[in-house]
Design a protein around this motif. Sequence first.
Motif, mmCIF file in Angstrom:
data_model
loop_
_atom_site.group_PDB
_atom_site.id
_atom_site.type_symbol
_atom_site.label_atom_id
_atom_site.label_comp_id
_atom_site.label_asym_id
_atom_site.label_seq_id
_atom_site.Cartn_x
_atom_site.Cartn_y
_atom_site.Cartn_z
ATOM 1 N N MET A 68 0.817 -1.214 0.000
ATOM 2 C CA MET A 68 0.000 0.000 0.000
ATOM 3 C C MET A 68 0.849 1.262 0.000
ATOM 4 O O MET A 68 0.399 2.322 -0.381
ATOM 5 N N LEU A 69 2.084 1.139 0.467
ATOM 6 C CA LEU A 69 2.964 2.311 0.461
ATOM 7 C C LEU A 69 3.271 2.751 -0.957
ATOM 8 O O LEU A 69 3.815 3.814 -1.178
ATOM 9 N N THR A 90 6.908 9.142 5.035
ATOM 10 C CA THR A 90 7.816 8.014 4.816
ATOM 11 C C THR A 90 8.674 8.281 3.593
ATOM 12 O O THR A 90 9.891 8.134 3.630
ATOM 13 N N ILE A 91 8.009 8.682 2.499
ATOM 14 C CA ILE A 91 8.740 8.942 1.262
ATOM 15 C C ILE A 91 9.753 10.056 1.488
ATOM 16 O O ILE A 91 10.884 9.981 1.028
ATOM 17 N N GLY A 141 0.678 5.422 -6.639
ATOM 18 C CA GLY A 141 -0.188 5.533 -5.479
ATOM 19 C C GLY A 141 0.587 5.242 -4.222
ATOM 20 O O GLY A 141 1.623 4.604 -4.251
ATOM 21 N N THR A 142 0.089 5.739 -3.124
ATOM 22 C CA THR A 142 0.659 5.351 -1.846
ATOM 23 C C THR A 142 -0.491 5.274 -0.872
ATOM 24 O O THR A 142 -1.614 5.640 -1.202
ATOM 25 N N LEU A 182 7.922 12.839 -6.342
ATOM 26 C CA LEU A 182 6.908 12.039 -5.642
ATOM 27 C C LEU A 182 6.253 12.885 -4.559
ATOM 28 O O LEU A 182 5.025 12.945 -4.441
ATOM 29 N N THR A 226 17.975 10.732 -9.095
ATOM 30 C CA THR A 226 17.339 10.076 -7.954
ATOM 31 C C THR A 226 16.657 11.109 -7.061
ATOM 32 O O THR A 226 15.522 10.910 -6.625
ATOM 33 N N PHE A 267 13.521 12.284 -8.696
ATOM 34 C CA PHE A 267 12.505 11.240 -8.588
ATOM 35 C C PHE A 267 11.799 11.325 -7.233
ATOM 36 O O PHE A 267 10.571 11.386 -7.148
ATOM 37 N N LEU A 268 12.597 11.393 -6.169
ATOM 38 C CA LEU A 268 12.020 11.416 -4.829
ATOM 39 C C LEU A 268 11.261 12.717 -4.570
ATOM 40 O O LEU A 268 10.174 12.716 -4.007
ATOM 41 N N PHE A 271 14.800 1.155 -8.784
ATOM 42 C CA PHE A 271 15.246 2.406 -9.406
ATOM 43 C C PHE A 271 16.490 2.926 -8.691
ATOM 44 O O PHE A 271 17.498 3.248 -9.311
#
Lengths: 380, 387
Positions: free
Chosen positions: A247-248, B253-254, B333-334, B39, B32, B35-36, A257
């Motif tokens: 789900m994360l 978290t991300i 999605g998250t 998001l 990288t 990318f992060l 990646f």
Amino acid sequence: MTLSLFVTKNAFRNRLRSGLTILSVAFSLLLLTLMMTVWRSFYLDKGSDESAQRLLTRHKVSLANFLPGFYRERIRSVPGVVHVVPYSWFGGKYKDEKPENFFAQFGTDPAEFLKIYQDYKLTPEEANNWVRDRAGAIADEHLAKKLGWKVGDKITINGTIYPVNLELTIRGLFKPVTINDTLFFNSAYVEEAVPWFKGRAGTFVILADSPQHVSTVASAVDDTFRNSPVPTKTESEKAFLLGFISMLGNVKAFILFICGAVVFAILLVSANTMAMSIRERTREVAVLKTLGFTRKAILGLFVGEAVALAIIGGLLGSMGATGLVSLISSMGGMFASLQVNGPTMAVAMVVACLVGFLSAFVPSYHASQMDIVDGLRHIG
Amino acid sequence: MAIPISYNVRNLRLRKGLTLMTALGIALTVATAVFLMSLVAGLDRAFATTGDSHNVVVLRKGSDAELTGGFPLDTLQTLRSLAGVARNAKGEPLASGELVTIIVLPRRDGTGEVNVTVRGTKAIGIALRPNIKLSEGRWFQPGQREVVVSKSIHARFAQSNVGDTMRFGKGFWTVVGVFDSGGSAYDSEIWGDVNQMATDFDRTGGVSSAYLRAEDTGTATALAKQVSDDQRLKLDGVIETDYYAKQTRSGNTIKVVGYVVGFIMAIGSLFAAMNMMYATVAYRAREIATLRILGFSRPSILVSFVLESMLVSLLGALCGIVLMLPFNGVQTGTSNQVTFSEVVFSLRITPAVAMWAIVIGVLVGFFGGLLPAWRAARLEILAALRG
């Protein structure tokens, strides 16, 4: 002078450059080891022996729907089921909304819960006190330390899903194999305080008689309730946790990646260093050749040098990762069970060797093929 | 006097291989990071653009999400009659009691099942969210087992085309339309008739939340306060935009992972850049000595070499951004950590993301170039000329 000594001497003749290359490779491999460790713990680990025997039954529609309490006895009659307890997410607030005061709370049936979670290592006295006190609770030792609780302390958890504030007494502190920062209390407390929750449960945790029977138990439980108004979904504990991870987001693609980018980055760094260092030594190569070194030997010398540097970087990186991971896991939470193991480090070292080999191959090949006279004439 | 920058550019072009390899190494780090960051930018947008400051979300006191809220229908009647609630042309109050729950749907690409938010609402509920447009089909009819799915759900989940049926609750539902909320959090939802849903999920007699629309933002703030302060109601009123802004913590978290990964990679490429610059300085020792003899001061040499390093990393940063551009707009999605359901968002390479990427790249170049440039500036002229 042996060949290996020659390689070592060459590798460190420009200490600064070798040092910087090693550090650069080390940081990249640290990240790679970290990512691989996360991957392993999410997708490859089987979990502890006891965890492999546990299943979780929930409402098929979603976690937000409750199951009827009488399902517990129906599940108990399924062949292969040893124990079954309610396991209901309370989702309450402790003190305030600060993230450091957030932790999981579950309502359960203490007596049978302790039979399923024998790996929690409560003392018989603590266990007994918890079973006897309806308003008692047990907490992860790590969580208790963080929030300053001792056995006998009274705490209040404010309900958000349930309109009730629980006033609990800590009766014991458990020490799970992996830190889970969870509080368990008697679900009868909520059932008495909230009329609509009476005779209900969020989920059930089942202990199967052996890890081999887990999948048959899961389908047998779901078959029992298949055509009822409240169908269930039963999975092993590991599969359930994996569901949360998925789900994360697309974690697999995410990790791949980053790993891909890291490997390419070290390949570039290492290739760059080797290209610089070999070009500087063009004249030396010609001298070596004059002395009778074969092309193969020269190729071997340079490739060996690059591999040696990469391996040192790799070793530093995976050691750094081991340290970092133990730091992260000591903080608890989702990553509490992380640990760098031998195979992961081995994979990191193999990657390091490959990177060293590939990065040195093209420039060394050119050097070994070079004409002696051209080489001697070369101006650095 | 400063050394002209064209000197650095020419030098970089002279050693194309070295320059390109170093730049590409930095490009991977920057890619990288982009990318992060994209998001997080996409996720922030999903929540930040959700809601209307004219709307008030009403939840049970103590609960901070619709999913965990819930109060009886008769309380809703009280809310409808509150002063400050706007009315439509027919004189009906713009107040909607809604039912929110989560269901499990299989992903279209077969990579497993995800929790999706289902919202039961009414025509009034649609009317008080003017930003939501129907992009295909029609809205659901009251009393029918019909649902309208968001554009992202339509793209990501199986059985979500107009005319399809999906199974949840107590039976099958027909998909009759697709709506577009412009990238907000509603883009991760499925909507249907509230009464029909209440029956299916055994929730008759109560609602998860209520949405009230006020004439203007000032009234909305007063309305929210009035709801929260009313002791009889035991409810909390929150401005809709604030309610969703709070859920951005789902991206935490991300964010944390992003910082750690980005930081480690940046250090790795910092050493690589340093390596390249040391090599450059070593190659050009005689050149540097010549520059000194020509009268360029130590500081101007220091600046020149730091600039050169920054140029390489700028090139790398630009490459990194270009590498990531094809991913702009890719949907992913998250899990929303407030509702436990999937929130769909797109990777967004915003100007801010690009700017940060350049800053990261240039910083790597700056710190990577500083020590080698220091060495260049302190070179002994005579020794260097002889070397």
